[in-house]
Design a protein around this motif. Structure first.
Motif: not given
Ligand code: CUA
Length: 334
Positions: A28-52
């Protein structure tokens, strides 16, 4: 049983390594908005699920290939397995819970991203082949650059003049289509000062790839300064001298005639109006409206001393009104 323990440990190990790997390569590029926090949070959980899930497939497969390899000379059939009800229920119910959990996370993130601030600043966005235009109704300013103050929510009301475009600033994470015949909204709260780019994310024609405009997030003070500057330019464009300056820039006059006395290919416009000009033939003339008009329309009518004869300036074709605005601009240069 020993096999299950070994495979279980290997799955967890590989999942961890895959997650760390994916996390550190910086997808991901820099997170530059308040809206990117919930999106990056969900993205992180998806990466965890994908890795597993990746490990859950790769490890048992690889383990079986090596450990349960057919021994040399062994021609017996493999053991026949007739289904396993408990296993089937497990691999149906567990993914069901995971999918429902992600559905919940998705809904939650969407709610956060769409959360509207009643004090949001409205900016009207027009998309056309192949550029973006931003209008700031609060300030009466129009620009090809999107300037945003730090930490204030903006709502972009977006319209297309022709085909479908898509507004996308990767650092803001959110993306929104711009569709002809309707207004779509895009809310963003910039939280990181810097320069970004809006790019079009919908194939819209031959120059789709070049449909990029600057997005600048600045402090409130810098933003206010930019707004005043734009307002001054807009106000100046209303006066004859302002229009004349725009004409002079657009037609390339300023490439040869400086506004501050700098010697260029042609006589400077600085202090020109009303001055006594010596011509190549030794006569002098006052630089008044008539002289300037003649010099613009027919550059060879009178050559100023010290400049090439015949003149290197092409004759221009302007309307009387256009000439009047250019002369009005020249008058201000003193
Ligand atoms: Cu506009 Cu692609």
């Amino acid at each position: 049983m020993r096999h299950f323990v070994v495979v279980g440990v290997l799955v967890i190990l590989l999942a961890g390594l895959t997650y760390i790997g994916l996390d550190t390569i910086g997808l991901m590029p820099d997170a530059a908005s308040a809206q990117s926090i919930p999106i990056d949070w969900m993205w992180n959980w998806q990466v965890i699920a994908i890795s597993f899930l990746f490990s859950l497939i790769i490890v048992p497969m690889g383990y079986s290939l090596f450990v349960f390899r057919r021994k040399k000379g062994d021609t017996t059939d493999a053991e026949h397995i007739e289904g396993n009800t408990a296993l089937e229920i497990t691999w149906t119910v567990v993914p069901l819970f995971i999918v429902v959990a992600f559905a919940y996370m998705g809904t939650f993130s969407l709610g956060e991203v769409l959360r509207a601030d009643p004090n949001a600043m409205v900016i009207n966005v027009t998309a056309r082949q192949f550029t973006w235009t931003f209008e700031y109704p609060e300030y009466g300013v129009v620009s090809n650059e999107l300037h945003l103050p730090y930490n204030r929510q903006v709502v972009l009301k977006m319209e297309s003049m022709d085909v479908i475009h898509s507004f996308w600033v990767p650092e803001f994470r959110v993306k929104q289509d711009v569709v002809p015949g309707r207004v779509t909204e895009y809310r963003i709260t910039p939280t990181l000062e810097g320069s970004y780019k809006v790019r079009c994310a919908e194939l819209c024609g031959t120059s789709h790839a070049y449909m990029e405009n600057a997005v600048i997030v600045a402090s409130q003070a810098e933003y206010d300064a930019w707004v005043s500057e734009q307002q001054a330019i807009a106000a100046a464009a209303q006066t004859p001298e302002g229009q004349g300056q725009i004409m002079a820039v657009k037609n390339g006059c300023v490439g040869c005639h400086s506004a501050d006395g700098t010697p260029l290919t042609g006589p400077t416009w600085f202090g020109l109006y009303g001055s006594e000009v010596t011509l190549a033939d030794g006569t002098t003339v006052t630089a008044d409206d008539a002289f300037l008009e003649e010099s613009i329309l027919d550059p060879n009518a009178a050559i100023v001393a010290g400049f090439p004869s015949p003149s290197v300036m092409p004759p221009y074709q302007f309307t009387d009104e256009e000439i009047a605005t250019i002369i009005a601009y020249i008058k201000t240069l003193k």
